[in-house]
Write a protein that holds these residues in place. Sequence first.
Motif, PDB file in Angstrom:
ATOM      1  N   LEU A 234       2.560 -10.971   4.161  1.00 16.45           N
ATOM      2  CA  LEU A 234       2.452  -9.792   3.307  1.00 16.45           C
ATOM      3  C   LEU A 234       1.032  -9.586   2.788  1.00 16.45           C
ATOM      4  O   LEU A 234       0.655  -8.463   2.438  1.00 16.45           O
ATOM      5  CB  LEU A 234       3.434  -9.905   2.141  1.00 16.45           C
ATOM      6  N   ALA A 238      -0.906  -5.983   2.894  1.00 19.59           N
ATOM      7  CA  ALA A 238      -1.601  -5.370   1.772  1.00 19.59           C
ATOM      8  C   ALA A 238      -3.041  -5.019   2.125  1.00 19.59           C
ATOM      9  O   ALA A 238      -3.585  -4.013   1.670  1.00 19.59           O
ATOM     10  CB  ALA A 238      -1.571  -6.308   0.567  1.00 19.59           C
ATOM     11  N   GLU A 239      -3.653  -5.844   2.968  1.00 13.78           N
ATOM     12  CA  GLU A 239      -5.048  -5.642   3.352  1.00 13.78           C
ATOM     13  C   GLU A 239      -5.208  -4.544   4.399  1.00 13.78           C
ATOM     14  O   GLU A 239      -6.175  -3.777   4.370  1.00 13.78           O
ATOM     15  CB  GLU A 239      -5.610  -6.961   3.907  1.00 13.78           C
ATOM     16  N   VAL A 258       2.900   1.392   1.841  1.00 13.07           N
ATOM     17  CA  VAL A 258       2.711   0.025   1.348  1.00 13.07           C
ATOM     18  C   VAL A 258       2.753   0.001  -0.169  1.00 13.07           C
ATOM     19  O   VAL A 258       3.379  -0.891  -0.771  1.00 13.07           O
ATOM     20  CB  VAL A 258       1.379  -0.552   1.875  1.00 13.07           C
ATOM     21  N   SER A 259       2.119   0.964  -0.823  1.00 13.34           N
ATOM     22  CA  SER A 259       2.110   0.986  -2.283  1.00 13.34           C
ATOM     23  C   SER A 259       3.515   1.175  -2.841  1.00 13.34           C
ATOM     24  O   SER A 259       3.896   0.511  -3.821  1.00 13.34           O
ATOM     25  CB  SER A 259       1.186   2.084  -2.793  1.00 13.34           C
ATOM     26  N   PHE A 262       5.541  -2.202  -2.168  1.00 17.21           N
ATOM     27  CA  PHE A 262       5.038  -3.317  -2.969  1.00 17.21           C
ATOM     28  C   PHE A 262       5.272  -3.090  -4.459  1.00 17.21           C
ATOM     29  O   PHE A 262       5.641  -4.022  -5.183  1.00 17.21           O
ATOM     30  CB  PHE A 262       3.538  -3.527  -2.710  1.00 17.21           C
ATOM     31  N   ASP A 263       5.070  -1.866  -4.908  1.00 14.97           N
ATOM     32  CA  ASP A 263       5.189  -1.579  -6.344  1.00 14.97           C
ATOM     33  C   ASP A 263       6.630  -1.391  -6.789  1.00 14.97           C
ATOM     34  O   ASP A 263       6.963  -1.640  -7.952  1.00 14.97           O
ATOM     35  CB  ASP A 263       4.387  -0.327  -6.709  1.00 14.97           C
ATOM     36  N   LYS A 279       1.040 -15.909  -5.454  1.00 12.96           N
ATOM     37  CA  LYS A 279       0.222 -14.925  -6.163  1.00 12.96           C
ATOM     38  C   LYS A 279      -0.842 -15.646  -6.979  1.00 12.96           C
ATOM     39  O   LYS A 279      -0.602 -16.721  -7.534  1.00 12.96           O
ATOM     40  CB  LYS A 279       1.090 -14.079  -7.095  1.00 12.96           C
TER      41      LYS A 279
END
Length: 350
Positions: A234, A238-239, A258-259, A262-263, A279
């Motif tokens: 993951l 994200a990258e 993705v945002s 993920f959010d 994390k």
Amino acid sequence: MTQKSSPYFSELRADSVSHDVVLSIAGLRTTFRTDAGEVAAVDGVNISLRRGKTLAIVGESGCGKSMLSLSIMQLLPGNGRVSDGRIDFEGKMLVGVPEAEMQAIRGKRIAMIFQEPMTSLNPAFTIGNQIIEAIRAHDKDVTFSVARERAIKALKRVGIPAAERRVDEYPHQLSGGMRQRVMIAMALVCEPEVLIADEPTTALDVTVQAQILELLKSLQNETGMSIILITHDLGVVAEMADDMAVMYAGRIVETGSVSDVFDDPQHPYTLGLLGSTPKISEDAKRLVAIKGSVPPLFRMPTGCRFHPRCDFCIAECKIEGASRMSEISEGHFVACIRAPVEENCRELAE
């Protein structure tokens, strides 16, 4: 929150994205003949790849990610076939297309980087000869010397030093990172519109991983190609990615930007994947493992295929139709009857 239910993501938004989509897959089912009968490795998958963007396909090993990519490329093993659904590339239906037509597309317009460069490259031939073969397969009139110059240029483009010398070396003479760069050079030498990258950083150290990802991003910005990135990492998603689709047991369980995913993760499997990712933050909590494992193809659960591993399973989750895709917010789809998730479910991702 109102949910819009539909069996096909591509049909839900056809009017708004058709001009922006380079590759769309609807209801794709890929099956294999086995001693236990016919089993489906890809079962009703619906995804769309936007022009010039990166779509990440994520999930555990055995979820069907690589079989999805091989279905697109029409490179399935002899006992496999696409038994249902559509794969549309620039308005052309790829399922059932004659092999001669597919050969003109494969490598030229849709290229693929495979997982293991050492096994994908032929140890008996120089890397230059293998790139030249890819060039001449799609341009019969090009001379060997011109193709060799193009091969050297391709190696320079992916950052291989002393390309004029390296072009005559064999795969075993190169490091893992260099072999991966060769695979990228080979995939991009014909300037494809779509690149499928299947775990492109597997078995590479962290520094080389970062270099390979940066290279892919740079080449995408330079050429405008679209990328399907297959990964279980993951952090890489994200990258690298603009959109993502979470795959489990042959099906897509959540998809969106993705945002958004993920959010605001909505499927318990997505929550579990996020919860098992380390994390770096002051409020980071203990990692949460997803119990159990992906079920075998010949013994899939009824209803939502994740329900035997889900801490939030209810009786309705075990009934056929429980995994129907619903739109939670614009462009964000999830296959869970409990979505939007309850607040206590979100603890998995924190």
